[in-house]
Design a protein around this motif. Sequence first.
Motif, PDB file in Angstrom:
ATOM      1  N   PRO A  72      39.433  28.167 107.181  1.00 45.69           N
ATOM      2  CA  PRO A  72      39.907  28.820 105.959  1.00 45.69           C
ATOM      3  C   PRO A  72      40.758  27.870 105.116  1.00 45.69           C
ATOM      4  O   PRO A  72      41.549  27.096 105.660  1.00 45.69           O
ATOM      5  N   ASP A  73      40.593  27.942 103.829  1.00 47.02           N
ATOM      6  CA  ASP A  73      41.365  27.184 102.829  1.00 47.02           C
ATOM      7  C   ASP A  73      40.966  25.709 102.737  1.00 47.02           C
ATOM      8  O   ASP A  73      41.665  24.916 102.112  1.00 47.02           O
TER       9      ASP A  73
ATOM     10  N   HIS B 461      51.234  31.946 105.330  1.00 43.94           N
ATOM     11  CA  HIS B 461      49.815  32.236 105.067  1.00 43.94           C
ATOM     12  C   HIS B 461      48.944  31.662 106.184  1.00 43.94           C
ATOM     13  O   HIS B 461      48.110  32.372 106.756  1.00 43.94           O
ATOM     14  N   GLU B 462      49.158  30.404 106.486  1.00 47.84           N
ATOM     15  CA  GLU B 462      48.330  29.784 107.528  1.00 47.84           C
ATOM     16  C   GLU B 462      48.628  30.404 108.898  1.00 47.84           C
ATOM     17  O   GLU B 462      47.730  30.531 109.726  1.00 47.84           O
ATOM     18  N   HIS B 465      46.400  33.227 109.489  1.00 46.42           N
ATOM     19  CA  HIS B 465      45.088  32.869 110.048  1.00 46.42           C
ATOM     20  C   HIS B 465      45.161  32.686 111.561  1.00 46.42           C
ATOM     21  O   HIS B 465      44.219  33.000 112.284  1.00 46.42           O
ATOM     22  N   ASP B 471      41.445  35.519 104.713  1.00 44.81           N
ATOM     23  CA  ASP B 471      41.932  35.360 103.349  1.00 44.81           C
ATOM     24  C   ASP B 471      41.644  36.617 102.534  1.00 44.81           C
ATOM     25  O   ASP B 471      40.694  37.343 102.785  1.00 44.81           O
ATOM     26  N   TYR B 473      41.430  36.391  99.018  1.00 44.93           N
ATOM     27  CA  TYR B 473      41.148  35.942  97.651  1.00 44.93           C
ATOM     28  C   TYR B 473      39.667  35.654  97.487  1.00 44.93           C
ATOM     29  O   TYR B 473      38.968  35.353  98.445  1.00 44.93           O
TER      30      TYR B 473
END
Lengths: 223, 641
Positions: A72-73, B461-462, B465, B471, B473
């Motif tokens: 993710p990201d 945020h991480e 996860h 997420d 978004y």
Amino acid sequence: MILRLVIADGSQSPAVAESVEVAADGALTGWRSVSDGGAGWFDGRLPPAELAEIQALIEAVGATPPKAAARPDSAEEVLELDATGPVSIAGLTAGPGDWSKLAAAARGLLDRLTDFPRAVVGVRYAPGVARLVHRGADPVRVDVGTVTVGATAWRGYYEPAGDWAGAVAGPGEIEAGPEWTYDLPLGLSFDSDTVVHLTADFTILNGPTRIPVRAKFTPDAPS
Amino acid sequence: MASAEQRTPEFEPPDAVGVRRPDPGPAGPVMLPGAGNAAMARMLQGAPSGPAGLAELSALAGNAQLARFVGGPPAPAAPAAPGVGAHGGPIQELQVKLSRLQASAAPLTEDGRYGPLTEAAVRTFQTGAGIVPVTGLADPVTTAAIDAAFAALPAPVRVQLALGATGPDVGFAQQKLNAVGANPRLVINAVFDATMMGPVIAYEIAALHRFPTGTVDAAMWTALDAGVKGGFVAPEGAGATPVEQNTPSGTANSLGTQVAGTSLHPVVGVGGLTSGPGVHELQQKLNNAGAAPKLKDDGSFGPLTQAELRKFQSGRVPPLPATGTADKATWDALDVASPASMTGAVERQWTEVVGGATYSMVGVGASHYSWEIQKTRMLVTAKVNFVGLAAPGAWFGHVEAMWNQYKGVDPASGTSMPIDFKMSSGGGGDANTVEVKPGTGRANAGEWFVADPNASKTIPHEFGHLIGLQDEYQLHPGDYVRVTGHEPPVGDAAGPAIAPSVVATNLQNAMVARSSANAQAASIGAGVKGGAYAQRVVQEYAKLATVTVPAVAAVAGPPPVPAKPAVPLTGDLLFDLNAALPSDNNSYETIQTFSYSSGSIMGDPGRVTDPHDHGAQPRHLGEFMAILGRALGGTWEAKRR
Ligand SMILES: [Zn+2]
């Protein structure tokens, strides 16, 4: 060209758009848009030992990398080799396996690139100012009419010690060449026992193309 | 961002736009599976009318559906009487009301923390209401006055809707029909078309018990508004900032989609974990499953635990191989034999689709976390093996500041306990690996930057996860409603004066030309904003004949653009924009316009400001509420503390 890596991330502003290319003779060229080494064109040559390492890694991998979705990201990362054409390596994280090693080495080349500035503008810190500096032998056209500057101070091992951000007026559209520097005043002075990190956002002009970029200055904190 | 060629066959393709995932609730007939179209048509034409026709439609609508229609919202918590420094759910309620009463300068961030802005809003309210002295304290008199003023706020003015209607109210009605179970889900496109007619008629029959009129009239609005909160735009704060009020819908599941066939338990025993929370969980479950004598719950996998595990395995019918290793099959059997434990270890393999690309945390990169129900609290820990540089000490505090805001509450028993989250540093098979890199950059779930100036947001945020959260978004609507538990916003219903089909065609042309600048110009540049109009573009795009965009070589730039393989367009706008266009600001903002993002810590607070949905939300603790229920009984909810 024996290897090309492009990393792109449009979620960031300025966008991350980086490339590095290695030729069979060790020529190393590329572009950095968001980097500690400054933004612009880089051009150099890998010493034979480094080139041999990269060549060995390229020869070791198979035609297709293991399939792996990125974490993710993650940003987009596309690697091109003669044998494979473009392959996505964003999911290839550190670890064993020939492809993971090649992916790590290719990413490392983007950092290595910054040792060979050709037409680059970077930023350095001096008390009270963010100093734009030209790097390399060739001139680069930049729009530094308004530079968005961010400063973060750290004390000890990355304990926040204040920050400042603002738009600073610069000299406008100019051609920056060797020896060129320009001091942008910071709106805040930081204690002398801190390490200050900087970002400077401006625009590089390439013919009619205007490319928003970020030069960064992020020296290590004393650990 | 990942590109299309990374998508692997083992990943389930995401839902098509507007299709609801299977309802995990009680089985029952679906609402209107095109159902009763013939019957509806007859009734709308007026024949055959009467009780027989109504009964026919009621049967089609289904009892489960009916039950969903008549369910009411839970009662609000009782407010306290606090001042600056106070916190909790009642403060959050107070903030909601102060914003809506426009007593605050700007919409208050509803964080349940009684800070200077909340105090100033209370003072403004007291002054306006003539309450003396003006204290800034939410004393009982003030609170009662606030409650009365809030209750006296006018209900939203609703427009009667019939086939062919457009506008925001159509979108709000679609949200509410979805929230009461329209299946398949309605796309929130603010157009009352034939697709919307089915759920409207079903609601008339099942909830209003009336002969269908095919209109959303005053009576239906009253019922919809009473049954489902939100679904209107209200001015908030003194500046009358228009804020769309979220429409709750279903039960949120904010976790990433578990990879089919994987276990949530790590392998424990020979070849797996031999100490730590996973072993505690095994020992507790073996004990609950009848170990005699009981194992010592010491979290160490020794000969006694192994022998008991073998006994459990061979005692199954049919027997499991007595390996002495707790693998998926063994854990599946243990979960049946002993659903509850006070300690647990989770290894979650999951994927998500964000911005049309698939991301994952699988294999050694799976989310690893553990939990422990202690005497006075529940502790959730994600252990991280930091490689590269050392992790700055502040990061550990950032996690706690963001996440330790809730308690689990079982309203029936009155029991409550804080839920604490902790990031710890350590190695082993139950640790997450995070590379700490020098300088700054965009973090991802496994790569953090030591000098990240936004670490107070990035790291929590991480961390999300690492505890399995996905997420929030750039999501497709179905994923958005699943992870947030509220309907996609109506946003811009009208859009620019261009047919959505034209925008769709222009977008496809931009993809064929590999031009993100053209895609941006065709959408954002043409006045398209996120919301209902944009979703009409998504629908029109899906109707276009698909083409294959030819492969394209790398462009040196600057800016450089990577080579891309040929892209067979799919009709799913987000997939196609991601696969066909270079990853730059233009493509990112275009995808943003046609997708949905929350303002929570797992969303994109930098682009989405939502005073109602920010930071850590109760939905993010859903898994741990379920665990509390299994371990302690009752039905647990996360509440601000
Ligand atoms: Zn994320």
